[in-house]
Design an enzyme around this catalytic site. Structure first.
Site, PDB file in Angstrom:
ATOM      1  N   MET A 108     103.228 -22.249  30.185  1.00 62.47           N
ATOM      2  CA  MET A 108     103.793 -21.203  31.032  1.00 62.47           C
ATOM      3  C   MET A 108     105.296 -21.001  30.814  1.00 62.47           C
ATOM      4  SD  MET A 108     101.047 -20.260  32.363  1.00 62.47           S
ATOM      5  CE  MET A 108     101.511 -19.132  33.661  1.00 62.47           C
ATOM      6  N   THR A 134     103.551 -13.091  18.959  1.00 64.93           N
ATOM      7  CA  THR A 134     104.677 -12.396  18.337  1.00 64.93           C
ATOM      8  C   THR A 134     105.786 -12.330  19.391  1.00 64.93           C
ATOM      9  OG1 THR A 134     103.826 -10.271  19.090  1.00 64.93           O
ATOM     10  CG2 THR A 134     103.171 -10.969  16.871  1.00 64.93           C
ATOM     11  N   LEU A 181     108.693 -18.134  25.061  1.00 66.87           N
ATOM     12  CA  LEU A 181     109.371 -18.718  23.898  1.00 66.87           C
ATOM     13  C   LEU A 181     110.363 -17.712  23.322  1.00 66.87           C
ATOM     14  CD1 LEU A 181     106.124 -20.227  22.381  1.00 66.87           C
ATOM     15  CD2 LEU A 181     108.066 -21.562  23.259  1.00 66.87           C
ATOM     16  N   GLN A 206      84.840 -18.180  30.378  1.00 70.34           N
ATOM     17  CA  GLN A 206      84.855 -17.482  29.080  1.00 70.34           C
ATOM     18  C   GLN A 206      85.991 -18.003  28.197  1.00 70.34           C
ATOM     19  OE1 GLN A 206      82.355 -15.529  28.177  1.00 70.34           O
ATOM     20  NE2 GLN A 206      81.501 -16.018  30.184  1.00 70.34           N
ATOM     21  N   GLU A 207      87.116 -18.346  28.814  1.00 72.13           N
ATOM     22  CA  GLU A 207      88.223 -18.906  28.031  1.00 72.13           C
ATOM     23  C   GLU A 207      87.749 -20.148  27.292  1.00 72.13           C
ATOM     24  OE1 GLU A 207      91.960 -19.397  30.027  1.00 72.13           O
ATOM     25  OE2 GLU A 207      91.734 -17.558  31.155  1.00 72.13           O
ATOM     26  N   ARG A 217     117.300 -21.899  27.565  1.00 74.97           N
ATOM     27  CA  ARG A 217     116.025 -21.634  26.905  1.00 74.97           C
ATOM     28  C   ARG A 217     116.121 -21.988  25.421  1.00 74.97           C
ATOM     29  NH1 ARG A 217     111.690 -19.068  28.802  1.00 74.97           N
ATOM     30  NH2 ARG A 217     112.672 -18.398  30.713  1.00 74.97           N
ATOM     31  N   HIS A 227      95.354 -15.581  26.797  1.00 71.46           N
ATOM     32  CA  HIS A 227      95.900 -14.836  27.932  1.00 71.46           C
ATOM     33  C   HIS A 227      94.732 -14.399  28.815  1.00 71.46           C
ATOM     34  CE1 HIS A 227      98.722 -12.376  30.160  1.00 71.46           C
ATOM     35  NE2 HIS A 227      97.785 -11.435  30.152  1.00 71.46           N
TER      36      HIS A 227
HETATM   37  C1  GRF Z   1      94.467 -20.086  31.681  1.00 76.97           C
HETATM   38  O1  GRF Z   1      93.923 -19.128  32.542  1.00 76.97           O
HETATM   39  C2  GRF Z   1      95.176 -19.408  30.537  1.00 76.97           C
HETATM   40  O2  GRF Z   1      94.582 -18.211  30.150  1.00 76.97           O
HETATM   41  C3  GRF Z   1      96.533 -19.137  31.122  1.00 76.97           C
HETATM   42  O3  GRF Z   1      96.812 -20.257  31.928  1.00 76.97           O
HETATM   43  C4  GRF Z   1      95.590 -20.853  32.352  1.00 76.97           C
HETATM   44  C5  GRF Z   1      95.641 -22.288  31.911  1.00 76.97           C
HETATM   45  O4  GRF Z   1      94.614 -23.064  32.398  1.00 76.97           O
HETATM   46  N1  GRF Z   1      97.478 -18.874  30.077  1.00 76.97           N
HETATM   47  P1  GRF Z   1      94.378 -24.511  31.831  1.00 76.97           P
HETATM   48  O5  GRF Z   1      95.696 -25.287  31.962  1.00 76.97           O
HETATM   49  O6  GRF Z   1      93.945 -24.402  30.399  1.00 76.97           O
HETATM   50  O7  GRF Z   1      93.315 -25.116  32.693  1.00 76.97           O
END
Ligand code: GRF
Length: 215
Positions: free
Chosen positions: A86, A137, A89, A169-170, A61, A105
């Site tokens: 994913m 963090t 770190l 929503q993201e 890592r 997240h």
């Molecule tokens: C999203 O749900 C994000 O919140 C999580 O991983 C997913 C990534 O999706 N950390 P993408 O690769 O942006 O389509």
């Protein structure tokens, strides 16, 4: 103009939402720890340097994070934007970029840190779920919160349907958070974020308690 490097691992839909938002931010590179990540192709098609840095070819890592830092530093970004990256770190890596790494997240932190957040939300019976953009963090999924959006959890929800609702929503809140950073409006004091000159709450701050999938 401020600059960013985006880190991904897969699909890259958040990355795409950021690129589509036309923010006053220079995207200097997109880096994936998985060479097969679909998002790399998307970035490349838009003329953004797209770099595969396979974590499997590094012995530890620490070795991967050192290579990652070296790659990032070549592009001298103001911020490092994790968009579906994913990999955990190391504290050492995070320490090199204090208050300069942002993550999204898929839960309303501090609830449901870690993986499989949508499945766990359904299983736990919560009625409101959502997503959080926060500073990174060393404590996993615990950094200062910049913006959140909520969605309802409805009786017939499956992991897929809830994932889709949250993802919508993201795609709204990540560009918004970066717009605030680009405009230097994000203040961080005692672990709490305040957005300067925010006199009207944008709608994405309020729970998006709408009929599912109508949008
Ligand atoms: C999203 O749900 C994000 O919140 C999580 O991983 C997913 C990534 O999706 N950390 P993408 O690769 O942006 O389509």
């Amino acid at each position: 103009m401020k600059s960013i490097v985006i880190l991904i691992s897969g699909r890259g839909s958040n990355m795409e939402a950021i690129l589509d938002a036309g923010l006053p931010l220079q995207v200097r590179a997109v880096i994936s720890n998985r060479p097969e990540a679909r998002g790399l192709e998307t970035a490349r098609n838009r003329g953004i340097p797209a770099i595969a840095l396979d974590h499997k070819t590094h012995s530890s890592r620490e070795a991967f994070d050192a290579a990652l830092a070296e790659t990032i530093n070549r592009h001298t970004p103001d911020y490092i934007v994790l968009a579906g990256f994913m990999r955990i770190l190391t504290a050492d890596f995070i320490g090199q970029y204090v208050n300069r790494i942002i993550n999204i997240h898929p839960s309303l932190l501090p609830a449901f840190t870690g993986l499989h957040t949508h499945r766990r939300a359904i299983e736990s019976g919560v009625k409101i779920h959502g997503t959080t953009v926060h500073f990174v963090t060393p404590a996993l999924d615990h950094g200062p919160i910049i913006i959140q959006a909520a969605v309802p959890v409805v009786p017939d929800d499956t992991e897929d349907s809830l994932t889709r609702r949250v993802l919508q929503q993201e795609h709204r809140i990540y560009p918004q958070a970066l717009a605030w950073l680009a405009a230097d409006r994000v203040e961080l004091r005692n672990g709490v974020v305040r957005i300067r000159d925010l006199d009207v709450l944008p709608s994405m701050l309020a729970p998006a308690l709408v009929v599912p999938d109508e949008a």
